[in-house]
Design a protein around this motif. Structure first.
Motif, short mmCIF file in Angstrom:
data_model
loop_
_atom_site.label_atom_id
_atom_site.label_comp_id
_atom_site.label_asym_id
_atom_site.label_seq_id
_atom_site.Cartn_x
_atom_site.Cartn_y
_atom_site.Cartn_z
N GLY A 5 0.79 -1.23 0.00
CA GLY A 5 0.00 0.00 0.00
C GLY A 5 0.82 1.27 0.00
O GLY A 5 0.32 2.32 -0.36
N THR A 6 2.09 1.21 0.36
CA THR A 6 2.85 2.46 0.49
C THR A 6 3.01 3.17 -0.85
O THR A 6 2.99 4.39 -0.90
CB THR A 6 4.24 2.23 1.11
OG1 THR A 6 4.84 1.14 0.47
CG2 THR A 6 4.16 2.00 2.60
N ARG A 8 0.95 3.36 -3.26
CA ARG A 8 -0.28 3.98 -3.76
C ARG A 8 -0.54 5.35 -3.16
O ARG A 8 -1.38 6.08 -3.63
CB ARG A 8 -1.48 3.05 -3.46
CG ARG A 8 -1.49 1.83 -4.35
CD ARG A 8 -2.73 1.02 -4.12
NE ARG A 8 -2.81 0.57 -2.75
CZ ARG A 8 -3.93 0.56 -2.04
NH1 ARG A 8 -5.05 1.01 -2.55
NH2 ARG A 8 -3.93 0.13 -0.81
N GLN A 9 0.22 5.72 -2.10
CA GLN A 9 -0.01 7.00 -1.47
C GLN A 9 0.19 8.15 -2.45
O GLN A 9 -0.34 9.23 -2.25
CB GLN A 9 0.93 7.20 -0.28
CG GLN A 9 2.17 7.95 -0.64
CD GLN A 9 3.30 7.69 0.33
OE1 GLN A 9 3.32 6.70 1.02
NE2 GLN A 9 4.23 8.58 0.37
N ARG A 93 -2.27 7.60 5.42
CA ARG A 93 -1.92 6.78 4.23
C ARG A 93 -3.16 6.21 3.53
O ARG A 93 -3.24 6.28 2.29
CB ARG A 93 -0.95 5.66 4.61
CG ARG A 93 0.49 6.15 4.76
CD ARG A 93 1.45 4.97 4.86
NE ARG A 93 2.78 5.39 5.24
CZ ARG A 93 3.70 5.82 4.40
NH1 ARG A 93 3.43 5.93 3.11
NH2 ARG A 93 4.90 6.18 4.83
N ALA A 97 -4.12 7.00 -0.32
CA ALA A 97 -4.29 5.89 -1.27
C ALA A 97 -5.63 6.00 -2.01
O ALA A 97 -5.74 5.58 -3.16
CB ALA A 97 -4.20 4.56 -0.53
#
Ligand SMILES: Nc1ncnc2c1ncn2[C@@H]1O[C@H](COP(=O)(O)OP(=O)(O)OP(=O)(O)O)[C@@H](O)[C@H]1O
Ligand SMILES: [Mg+2]
Length: 224
Positions: A5-6, A8-9, A93, A97
């Motif tokens: 997920g990081t 997509r920030q 975050r 996202a």
């Protein structure tokens, strides 16, 4: 190690408002959010310390702890950073996202100004610890609302009648914090824009809207 997920920030935009007590951050963040929504941007508001249930509990402790057991400077830093870690992970975050503009009332620059310049903790240690707490998340753009210490504290006093634990610090502490913010801005002028907040709120509001809408437009043209 990169967590899921990081990456997509990058879809969202992370904007922070910083400045000493009573500089008008909470007032202006509401105006700015309304202007951005009107311009069609998806906006969420949040604040530090706080922004999640647990982080708000830490905020309460930080602002109200009794003088019977003074909070040690390092303890204060760890509490602020613990709250930030929770906030970044569970609120900021995920919102980035989803592609939101996250408007945050105070963030890491307050830690450097208050715990670094104000409490005189090592800035390099705070940077390392902050990096760990945020896993490297930085605001894309920051507005620093600058006011003389006496003006900010007088506004706070007038607004609430009583001052919190940090408001009650010495004048010298507040002067170091203000100068600290200005030093941070002079070291990172591309990210931090200083706004003279010692003017009527509607004048400050108009400048902030022009600056942020201009910055967002430029970012979009660059494909950011
Ligand atoms: N430009 C301004 N001129 C005069 N008063 C103002 C201005 N901006 C805000 N105020 C008033 O000053 C008080 C403090 O403003 P605000 O709460 O927005 O500051 P803040 O930066 O969020 O403070 P804090 O750091 O304590 O959270 C409020 O009563 C607000 O109405
Ligand atoms: Mg405020």
């Amino acid at each position: 190690m990169k967590r899921p997920g990081t990456s997509r920030q990058a879809r969202g935009v992370f904007l922070t408002l910083e400045g000493p007590e009573g500089s008008g951050k909470s007032t202006q963040i509401a105006f700015l959010g309304a202007a951005l929504r009107k311009a069609g941007y998806p906006v969420v508001y949040t604040r530090e310390p706080g922004g999640t249930k647990l982080a708000e509990i830490i905020r309460g402790t930080l602002l109200s702890a009794s003088s019977a057991e003074p909070i040690a400077p390092e303890t204060e830093a760890f509490l602020v950073l613990a709250a930030r870690s929770q906030h970044v992970t569970h609120f900021i975050r995920p919102a980035l996202a989803r592609g939101s503009i996250v408007l945050c009332d105070r963030f890491a620059d307050s830690t450097f100004a208050y715990q670094g310049f104000g409490r005189r903790l090592s800035l390099s240690w705070l940077q390392t610890a902050n990096h760990a707490a945020t896993r490297g998340l930085l605001p894309h753009f920051t507005l620093l609302l600058d006011v003389p210490v006496s003006v900010g504290l007088a506004r706070r006093r007038q607004a609430s009648g009583k001052l919190n634990r940090l408001d009650r610090e010495s004048r010298q502490f507040h002067m170091r914090v203000r100068e600290g913010f200005l030093t941070l801005a002079s070291r990172t002028p591309r990210r931090i824009k200083v706004i003279n907040a010692n003017r009527p709120a509607h004048v400050v509001r108009a400048e902030i809207e022009a600056v942020v809408l201009g910055w967002l437009g430029k970012r979009r043209r660059k494909g950011g």
